[in-house]
Design an enzyme around this catalytic site. Structure first.
Site, PDB file in Angstrom:
ATOM      1  N   TYR A 143       0.859  -1.187   0.000  1.00 36.70           N
ATOM      2  CA  TYR A 143       0.000   0.000   0.000  1.00 36.70           C
ATOM      3  C   TYR A 143       0.889   1.229   0.000  1.00 36.70           C
ATOM      4  CZ  TYR A 143      -3.397   3.474   1.670  1.00 36.70           C
ATOM      5  OH  TYR A 143      -4.186   4.586   1.810  1.00 36.70           O
ATOM      6  N   ASP A 238       9.314   2.719  -0.757  1.00 38.05           N
ATOM      7  CA  ASP A 238       8.308   3.417   0.042  1.00 38.05           C
ATOM      8  C   ASP A 238       8.617   3.107   1.508  1.00 38.05           C
ATOM      9  OD1 ASP A 238       4.638   3.413   0.252  1.00 38.05           O
ATOM     10  OD2 ASP A 238       6.198   4.244   1.540  1.00 38.05           O
ATOM     11  N   LYS A 266       5.045   9.757   8.323  1.00 39.92           N
ATOM     12  CA  LYS A 266       4.785   9.276   9.685  1.00 39.92           C
ATOM     13  C   LYS A 266       5.777   9.815  10.722  1.00 39.92           C
ATOM     14  CE  LYS A 266       2.444   5.171   7.908  1.00 39.92           C
ATOM     15  NZ  LYS A 266       1.050   5.294   8.343  1.00 39.92           N
TER      16      LYS A 266
HETATM   17  P1  KE4 Z   1      -0.616   8.622   4.276  1.00 41.90           P
HETATM   18  O1  KE4 Z   1      -1.053   9.281   2.983  1.00 41.90           O
HETATM   19  O2  KE4 Z   1      -1.741   7.846   4.935  1.00 41.90           O
HETATM   20  O3  KE4 Z   1       0.116   9.556   5.210  1.00 41.90           O
HETATM   21  O4  KE4 Z   1       0.523   7.527   3.879  1.00 41.90           O
HETATM   22  C1  KE4 Z   1       0.195   6.537   2.942  1.00 41.90           C
HETATM   23  C2  KE4 Z   1       1.141   5.358   3.097  1.00 41.90           C
HETATM   24  C3  KE4 Z   1       2.162   5.206   2.174  1.00 41.90           C
HETATM   25  N1  KE4 Z   1       3.036   4.181   2.276  1.00 41.90           N
HETATM   26  C4  KE4 Z   1       2.945   3.279   3.275  1.00 41.90           C
HETATM   27  C5  KE4 Z   1       3.940   2.158   3.333  1.00 41.90           C
HETATM   28  C6  KE4 Z   1       1.917   3.389   4.247  1.00 41.90           C
HETATM   29  O5  KE4 Z   1       1.831   2.461   5.236  1.00 41.90           O
HETATM   30  C7  KE4 Z   1       1.002   4.452   4.164  1.00 41.90           C
HETATM   31  C8  KE4 Z   1      -0.131   4.627   5.149  1.00 41.90           C
HETATM   32  N2  KE4 Z   1      -0.288   3.604   6.118  1.00 41.90           N
HETATM   33  C9  KE4 Z   1      -1.629   3.367   6.612  1.00 41.90           C
HETATM   34  C10 KE4 Z   1      -1.571   2.235   7.640  1.00 41.90           C
HETATM   35  N3  KE4 Z   1      -1.320   0.984   7.017  1.00 41.90           N
HETATM   36  C11 KE4 Z   1      -2.249   4.596   7.163  1.00 41.90           C
HETATM   37  C12 KE4 Z   1      -3.513   4.376   7.966  1.00 41.90           C
HETATM   38  C13 KE4 Z   1      -4.707   4.945   7.266  1.00 41.90           C
HETATM   39  O6  KE4 Z   1      -4.823   4.790   6.040  1.00 41.90           O
HETATM   40  O7  KE4 Z   1      -5.546   5.522   7.997  1.00 41.90           O
END
Ligand code: KE4
Length: 426
Positions: A143, A238, A266
């Site tokens: 993801y 990523d 994060k």
């Molecule tokens: P954000 O756009 O949510 O800040 O980051 C996206 C993203 C990109 N790459 C990786 C490896 C990630 O894990 C994420 C976001 N992680 C999720 C949890 N698995 C965020 C939680 C959510 O979507 O509310």
């Protein structure tokens, strides 16, 4: 009498789709409503009904020092008193850029954005602009945020809600994304052969953590690096989740691989909205205003987020947080494996540093397909039993748990006792 959380959730659903601002918070498939948080400190969170939980989600990664770490709170307070946002270059942006480049050797130049999604989206556009190619290789279950062309067989919430391919993504976009099984280097070689000179980049989570947590096979990352170099495609790591968490230099430090671009998020925001992407200077200089690839953001590099992120990263370094995280993780793993052995439960437990995942399957988990063999109903019963006993794990089998430097030995022992009870019930 319904709990205040349930009343709030009913109210929220009238004005917010699904009652949440991000799908995975909805506790879908878990047989209960989500709780609403009142406050958090250290490893603990309290909901609006006064229930206390030991938190293993940590805002999905940012709370690496625990919640409301004094150094971060104070940094935000001080920065706010000087102005909340300027849209003008400020010294903190330079300090953050220099820190990231010092800690992550593959990053010679970096640009701040406001989320992990923006970071990966910008990496894709930059890779396409730099190579003049259109196609992207990603891996099933990984993801990378809700970027149109990466919501193809994605993980995290896209997987939890059982619709890996999102509505609203034009078929033409998805057609440019080649999604392959993780750990299958032959599939990568075949894809390169079948798409000669048209693949701009390969993007992956070097340690996939959005279909639960699993690991690259021996030499998989090195082979990816070689294939990208051979075919003139960019390798994009990523590290939104792993960056500054699994090591000071992230997964690329652990595995000794130099990607061409890295996405971050994060941890670097100390809990405030921050993402970043960086890599080789010759690639990054293709970005506007020095190059033809446009990328921008009103709040990018804003002083509050920079102050929070710098305070968090510097504190993590000062206390050698990575050693503390490893010690806490090893302790939780030791107690978890003891419980699984005693109860003779055929679960798979994966951990790296402070990241962990308990799969409710007896079979090895090496990719999305094997992760999906987990028993969702058992996971839901286990999750609820832990929550009722004051331990909050990630509300999906297809997520990863996080420890922080704030988790105490007693809290970890308490957690293990709760896990034992919950496992026995599930
Ligand atoms: P954000 O756009 O949510 O800040 O980051 C996206 C993203 C990109 N790459 C990786 C490896 C990630 O894990 C994420 C976001 N992680 C999720 C949890 N698995 C965020 C939680 C959510 O979507 O509310």
């Amino acid at each position: 009498m319904a709990s205040q959380s349930s009343q709030l959730f009913a109210q929220a659903q009238k004005r917010i789709p699904g009652g949440v601002n991000s799908p995975v918070r909805a506790f879908r498939g878990l047989g209960r409503d989500p709780f609403f948080v009142d406050r958090a400190e250290g490893a603990k969170i309290w909901d609006v009904d006064g229930n206390e939980y030991i938190d293993y989600v940590g805002s999905w990664g940012p709370a690496i020092l625990g919640h409301a770490p004094p150094v971060v709170v104070e940094a935000v307070r001080a920065a706010a008193s000087r102005g909340v946002s300027f849209g003008i270059p400020n010294p903190l942006e330079v300090e953050m850029a220099e820190l990231i480049c010092a800690w992550v050797p593959s990053i010679e130049k970096v640009r701040m954005v406001n989320s992990g999604t923006e970071a990966t989206m910008s990496c894709l556009r930059l890779a396409r602009g730099f190579t003049g190619r259109d196609k992207i290789i990603k891996f099933e279950g990984c993801y990378h945020g809700h970027v149109d062309s990466l919501l193809v067989q994605a993980g995290s919430g896209a997987l939890t809600h059982g619709r890996p391919d999102s509505a609203g993504v034009p078929a033409d976009f998805a057609a440019l994304t080649i999604s392959l099984p993780f750990n299958d280097i032959e599939a990568v070689r075949t894809a390169f052969s079948a798409n000669a000179n048209s693949i701009a980049a390969v993007i992956l989570e070097p340690i996939p953590a959005n279909a639960g947590l699993y690991f690259p096979r021996e030499n998989f990352l090195e082979s990816l690096r070689n294939e990208c170099t051979k075919h003139g495609a960019l390798l994009i790591f990523d590290e939104v989740m792993t960056g500054f968490r699994v090591a000071r230099g992230g997964a690329q430090e652990l595995f000794g691989i130099r990607p061409d671009l890295t996405a971050l998020g994060k941890v670097i925001g100390g809990g405030l909205p921050v993402g970043a992407f960086g890599g080789r200077a010759e690639i990054m200089d293709q970005l506007s205003p020095t190059g033809p690839v446009y990328q921008a953001g009103t709040l990018s590099g804003n002083p509050l987020a920079m102050a929070a992120g710098l305070a968090q990263l510097r504190e993590l370094d000062r206390i050698d947080g990575w050693k503390l995280l490893e010690n806490a993780g090893a302790h939780l793993e030791e107690l978890t494996r003891a419980a699984l052995n005693d109860l003779k439960l055929p679960c798979v437990f994966h951990r790296i540093g402070s990241m962990f995942c308990l799969f409710f399957t007896a079979d090895p988990v090496v990719d999305l397909a094997s992760a999906k063999r987990s028993d969702a109903a058992k996971f839901a019963r286990y999750f609820r039993a832990c929550l009722e006993r004051g331990v909050y794990f990630a509300p999906s089998q297809f997520e990863t748990g996080f420890l922080s430097t704030a988790h105490t030995t007693d809290e970890i022992k308490r957690t293990a006792a709760v896990m034992r009870e919950a496992l026995a019930l599930s």
